[in-house]
Write a protein that holds these residues in place. Sequence first.
Motif, PDB file in Angstrom:
ATOM      1  N   ARG A 109       0.842  -1.205   0.000  1.00 15.24           N
ATOM      2  CA  ARG A 109       0.000   0.000   0.000  1.00 15.24           C
ATOM      3  C   ARG A 109       0.876   1.254   0.000  1.00 15.24           C
ATOM      4  O   ARG A 109       0.628   2.208  -0.739  1.00 15.24           O
ATOM      5  N   ALA A 110       1.915   1.245   0.849  1.00 18.46           N
ATOM      6  CA  ALA A 110       2.797   2.419   0.953  1.00 18.46           C
ATOM      7  C   ALA A 110       3.498   2.681  -0.374  1.00 18.46           C
ATOM      8  O   ALA A 110       3.551   3.822  -0.844  1.00 18.46           O
ATOM      9  N   LEU A 111       4.023   1.630  -0.977  1.00 20.33           N
ATOM     10  CA  LEU A 111       4.802   1.837  -2.197  1.00 20.33           C
ATOM     11  C   LEU A 111       3.911   2.174  -3.394  1.00 20.33           C
ATOM     12  O   LEU A 111       4.265   3.017  -4.217  1.00 20.33           O
ATOM     13  N   GLY A 113       1.007   3.634  -3.163  1.00 16.69           N
ATOM     14  CA  GLY A 113       0.522   4.994  -2.893  1.00 16.69           C
ATOM     15  C   GLY A 113       1.566   6.032  -3.260  1.00 16.69           C
ATOM     16  O   GLY A 113       1.261   7.093  -3.799  1.00 16.69           O
ATOM     17  N   ALA A 114       2.827   5.723  -2.986  1.00 14.38           N
ATOM     18  CA  ALA A 114       3.903   6.679  -3.250  1.00 14.38           C
ATOM     19  C   ALA A 114       4.258   6.738  -4.733  1.00 14.38           C
ATOM     20  O   ALA A 114       4.530   7.804  -5.274  1.00 14.38           O
ATOM     21  N   ARG A 115       4.246   5.600  -5.403  1.00 14.06           N
ATOM     22  CA  ARG A 115       4.673   5.578  -6.817  1.00 14.06           C
ATOM     23  C   ARG A 115       3.586   6.108  -7.747  1.00 14.06           C
ATOM     24  O   ARG A 115       3.874   6.783  -8.708  1.00 14.06           O
ATOM     25  N   GLY A 116       2.355   5.758  -7.448  1.00 17.66           N
ATOM     26  CA  GLY A 116       1.268   6.168  -8.332  1.00 17.66           C
ATOM     27  C   GLY A 116       1.273   5.367  -9.620  1.00 17.66           C
ATOM     28  O   GLY A 116       2.100   4.474  -9.828  1.00 17.66           O
TER      29      GLY A 116
END
Lengths: 170, 496, 74
Positions: A109-111, A113-116
């Motif tokens: 989820r974090a990655l 969310g950050a990468r898009g």
Amino acid sequence: MPVTFDGIPGDLVEVELDRGAMSLQVDETLYPLEAVYAAAYVFIDRCYVFLDKPSEGRIRVTLSGKKAKLEGDLARETVGEFANELLSCAWRAQIARDSRATIESVTARALSGARGAPSLDELEAFDFSEEAFDDPLGIAMSWEEKYAKKKKEGAAPAEEPAKADGGAAK
Amino acid sequence: MNLLQIRKPSTSFALPFKHRTVGKRVLITNTEGNFLLLQPDEFRAFAEGSIGRESELYKRLAERNFVRGAENQERMVERIQARKSFLSYGPNLHIIVVTLRCNETCVYCHASRANMDAVHTDLTKELAEKTVDKILATTNPNVTIEFQGGEPLVNFGVVKHIIEYALEANKKVGKQLEFTMVSNLSLMDDEKLEYLVKNKVQICTSIDGPEHIHDKQRKLPQASAHQKATYWIKRINQEYERIGLDPTLYHVEALLTTTREALPQWKAIVDTYVSLGCKALFLRPVDPFGFADKTGHRIEYPRKEYMHFYTSAVEYMLELNKQGVQILERFAAIFLTKILGGEDPNFLDIRNPCGAGIGQIAYNYDGKVFTCDEGRMLHEMGDSTFLIGDVETTSYRDLMGHETVRALAIASNLEAQPDCVNCTYQPYCGVCPVHNHKSQGTIFGRMRESTLCAVHKGIQDFLFEKLGEGDPATLETFKKWTTVRDRTHFLQSCAV
Amino acid sequence: MIELRFHRALYAEKAVDEAVETFTRHASFERAAEPTHLVVRISGRDADREQRIAHELANFALGLTIKAGGAMSS
């Protein structure tokens, strides 16, 4: 010459000082190999680390200082810190297995969310020919690929007459 | 009191919980971050499952999802989502080191400042534009650009260029944009101040306490660094008032770096901040980065001594609040927002997982990109472990997909961390893999030996003890400390 | 000459090969394969140099093995 340090039991960890190096014997039933690897890796910036198996179920870790010989307080500190790191790594390996689903889900989820989402330019530049990962269960295969493979291996479709010599009909 | 002392623990009554003795009570917490402070006999009854359904204790436990069979799963999911809402977006804090040059020499300088003649450490306008382009590619709708150094006022031309370029470029992407600047203020002048106020740049500085401590730790050639900083703090605050901003909300923020010398001076430090009109004080311990790594023998201290300093200062601040003085402690406010507010204030250093890469990025003067400011500080010390790319050659998505970013997201996940996984404070806490790497040689770290963990645990012990004491005035102050008033004046308009 | 004995259960053969390849300019190496061990004999200019190369090579092989996911990964 074998040396024992205060507070470090000889039956669990054997310490030998020899030319500024020392060896610890680790019981593999308590500390799995992945923990020994992880702890060893933490030390390769300050020590030369060598692993060996003196007997079944035992791993010997030999540490020698990169900058200074491991003797006296430095030796005790190093072996103590290695033992602590080893314990930490063993436990971490266990909880990483126990909490795998949570860790994977939060990280994904974090990655993501950050990468898009990738841009069109990035999609165009993406090398789809490269094999991303091993797929022994065929999860990433299309239905057609999977079906064709089974067919090749002998999974005959129902309309085809079963051969007398076996194949999928068996 | 611990579970070993419970004669007949029940395996069917309680939902998973963690516990810790705090003062005379037993604190219990659960995954969603609910907590209860129980009397020892209440805890015994809870652990043994011998609580009647009609009792007041049962209701308290059930309301907070501690009782099996009475759980509200929907609320559980909502609470966990609220605490992890930051996971949906990429970095919002973007630190630009516009120069390493600095006119002050600090005993602990974490940034490894360069001398004033080291002009090669100035960020160029060309690289600055590429940095801004990278920043505006973030998936986060909120973007804070923080100017750091060195001393950013040394390369003020590039600061201005970044502000103007970013405002123009942002017209196309429409981020909620903010600018902040961390400065020692000694090179401030009326012209620069006018520009910064006009362009709504928040200003943050360092105050290490009363003049004699500040000037001993922060050397400014032929002048008092303290006098310069305090003059400009007052001057900037006056300027905010002059343009009609509420002085209780809009004022210069100041940070403390706690050295050994500061420990006995907790009262003088608080008084200094109050006298300067500061409403917040961040009692940060010294970190092992930059010059502090070399001067540690002079400035470091056991964390037990720090906790004495911390609790003395915060007790004093609570007393001042009772007398009507507004002053809050930042660490306490961050933890209390999580404990009492049920939300994460997104303070990137105390987050699970931490903000390295996925919450913040640091851009060096030479275009190199790091997971965080601490990672950039280590690079200046010769360790480039946390370097993830270059503004000229690495795409935004490649920065976010970098293996180091992934590793840090996993290493700072408290579910994967020995000790943290069973810690009562897990719902409110966070670890710093860069700190672990520097102090213990591993990004995972060993929490029982970590100075950062000692501080986080110590502060939360103190806060829960105060919550347990239940003094109405203290609880009222704590509530105020968790009330975030947005400084909307500093938001740039964002028309697309 | 120094002899390093890499246990097959602990070191990946590829990692040992790559480590030897990396240090090949600094000394002479002789390889031998035993049922349980991969043996590397190092001959350098002098004893100190041999010792240093043996240490660095062992660290390198261990690092590569761990990076590859362990001795059994290949």
